[in-house]
Design an enzyme around this catalytic site. Structure first.
Site, PDB file in Angstrom:
ATOM      1  N   GLU A  59      31.552  39.959  32.296  1.00  9.77           N
ATOM      2  CA  GLU A  59      31.917  38.551  32.177  1.00  9.77           C
ATOM      3  C   GLU A  59      30.684  37.666  32.067  1.00  9.77           C
ATOM      4  O   GLU A  59      30.673  36.671  31.316  1.00  9.77           O
ATOM      5  CB  GLU A  59      32.761  38.125  33.377  1.00  9.77           C
ATOM      6  CG  GLU A  59      34.161  38.703  33.403  1.00  9.77           C
ATOM      7  CD  GLU A  59      34.232  40.138  33.901  1.00  9.77           C
ATOM      8  OE1 GLU A  59      35.317  40.747  33.843  1.00  9.77           O
ATOM      9  OE2 GLU A  59      33.182  40.663  34.341  1.00  9.77           O
ATOM     10  N   ASP A  84      40.476  35.451  37.393  1.00  8.46           N
ATOM     11  CA  ASP A  84      39.850  35.938  38.627  1.00  8.46           C
ATOM     12  C   ASP A  84      38.453  36.495  38.359  1.00  8.46           C
ATOM     13  O   ASP A  84      37.497  36.220  39.094  1.00  8.46           O
ATOM     14  CB  ASP A  84      40.694  37.047  39.259  1.00  8.46           C
ATOM     15  CG  ASP A  84      42.169  36.745  39.253  1.00  8.46           C
ATOM     16  OD1 ASP A  84      42.735  36.517  40.333  1.00  8.46           O
ATOM     17  OD2 ASP A  84      42.766  36.740  38.155  1.00  8.46           O
ATOM     18  N   PHE A  85      38.318  37.292  37.299  1.00 11.65           N
ATOM     19  CA  PHE A  85      37.049  37.967  37.041  1.00 11.65           C
ATOM     20  C   PHE A  85      36.082  37.106  36.240  1.00 11.65           C
ATOM     21  O   PHE A  85      34.901  37.433  36.121  1.00 11.65           O
ATOM     22  CB  PHE A  85      37.306  39.309  36.352  1.00 11.65           C
ATOM     23  CG  PHE A  85      38.206  40.207  37.167  1.00 11.65           C
ATOM     24  CD1 PHE A  85      38.077  40.267  38.548  1.00 11.65           C
ATOM     25  CD2 PHE A  85      39.187  40.960  36.568  1.00 11.65           C
ATOM     26  CE1 PHE A  85      38.902  41.065  39.312  1.00 11.65           C
ATOM     27  CE2 PHE A  85      40.028  41.769  37.328  1.00 11.65           C
ATOM     28  CZ  PHE A  85      39.884  41.822  38.701  1.00 11.65           C
ATOM     29  N   HIS A 128      44.028  39.743  41.504  1.00 12.86           N
ATOM     30  CA  HIS A 128      44.417  39.670  40.093  1.00 12.86           C
ATOM     31  C   HIS A 128      45.452  38.577  39.830  1.00 12.86           C
ATOM     32  O   HIS A 128      46.043  38.549  38.750  1.00 12.86           O
ATOM     33  CB  HIS A 128      45.027  41.006  39.634  1.00 12.86           C
ATOM     34  CG  HIS A 128      44.125  42.179  39.775  1.00 12.86           C
ATOM     35  ND1 HIS A 128      43.817  42.737  40.988  1.00 12.86           N
ATOM     36  CD2 HIS A 128      43.457  42.899  38.842  1.00 12.86           C
ATOM     37  CE1 HIS A 128      43.001  43.764  40.799  1.00 12.86           C
ATOM     38  NE2 HIS A 128      42.768  43.887  39.515  1.00 12.86           N
TER      39      HIS A 128
END
Length: 328
Positions: A59, A84-85, A128
């Site tokens: 990311e 989330d990531f 998640h």
């Protein structure tokens, strides 16, 4: 023919890739037939893998590449299939891109779009299932867009990509199957001209929401109407910068406000909506104290029965509205 929300996002990408050679998409799973739902299917085959770039799982790297490309005259859209990531790449957007126009006196454009997707339910668990949009709406210099309709899913994506500022475009998978007719694209639309929209007119109370929560409010308004209650539904559409005049004037007419948000309560968007109203309206304009309907201040559970209790539904919006109407 009707189009789904997910297909409308794909139409927005196709329009940009076809008409603006400086645009490209980069991120994880973009060549997959299922990874980002129906929102990017076969774009790599139509426009080439040098314009639709499927990357390794980093990311930080993909966001950094996109920000750098924006500084170099390109118009990238970096896709994070789970918001989330995206937290692993936040520095690039929040601590860098969002501040450069201000720091350089308006002389630097950073036309980068980060598309971050909310994935909830399905027993995916706490890591998640987050929305996190209130975090990003807190940052000056970063536009935060959250469409709830099929047309906005396409048109606000196009407007985000054709602007001069960094944009966080957040879409919700729970909306992907929503269907509607699409008007022609207006490439002259600017985010600066987009205001909250009254989706349903009513005189008894005001429901304010964004993204999937707006859809729940639309459905709740239909049920309330069957009982002779006119609920006005306002879709915020853009939560940073937040245009407040439409919702303030609505509450001035109805005297009741229910802020609905699919995120946590503490320091959340619902709190900001309520504060915006009570700061501008005299106490006499409110028939009862405003209320909010949000997620519990707890991480999302994994078990299906607990998920059912954790996420509010249309019926919960109706119940909250009826409780508000019953107060003196």
């Amino acid at each position: 023919m009707t189009t789904t929300y997910g297909q409308a996002i794909r139409d927005g990408f196709a329009f940009l890739l076809k008409n603006y050679p400086e645009t490209f998409a980069i991120g994880q799973g973009l060549w997959s037939p299922w990874y980002v739902g129906s929102s990017m299917t076969d774009l790599d085959k139509e426009f080439g893998k040098d314009r639709v770039i499927d990357t390794p799982v980093s990311e930080l790297a993909t966001t950094g590449v996109a920000v750098g490309a924006a500084l170099s005259g390109r118009r990238p859209i970096v896709v994070h299939p789970r918001v989330d990531f995206f937290l692993l790449g936040v520095d690039q957007l929040v601590n860098q891109a969002a501040k450069w126009r201000y720091m350089f006196g308006g002389d630097v454009d950073v036309p980068v779009v980060v598309r971050a997707i909310i994935n909830r339910g399905g027993e995916q668990g706490a890591q998640h299932s987050q929305a996190l949009h209130s975090w990003f709406a807190h940052v000056p210099g970063l536009r935060v867009v959250m469409p709830s309709t099929v047309a906005d899913a396409r048109d606000l994506l196009v407007a985000s990509a054709l602007g001069k500022d960094p944009v966080l475009f957040i879409d919700d998978r729970w909306l992907y199957d929503l269907e509607a007719l699409l008007p022609p694209i207006d490439p002259t639309l600017r985010l600066i001209d987009v205001e909250p929209r009254i989706e349903v007119f009513g005189s008894d109370l005001t429901l304010v929401a964004c993204s999937y929560s707006t859809q729940l409010c639309r459905l709740a308004a239909e049920d309330l109407k069957k009982n002779g209650i006119g609920a006005e539904v306002i879709d915020l559409r853009i939560i940073n910068p937040l245009e407040r005049s439409v919702l303030i004037e609505s509450v001035r007419r109805t005297g009741r406000l229910l802020a609905v948000d699919g995120d946590w309560s503490t320091c959340g968007l619902a709190s900001e909506v309520i504060a915006s109203v009570v700061e501008k309206l005299p106490p006499s304009a409110l028939k009862v104290a405003p209320r909010r309907l949000t997620l519990p201040d707890a991480p999302a559970p994994t078990s299906r029965p607990l998920e059912k209790a954790y996420y509010f539904q249309k019926e919960d919006v109706v119940a909250a509205a009826m409780q508000l109407l019953g107060e003196k």
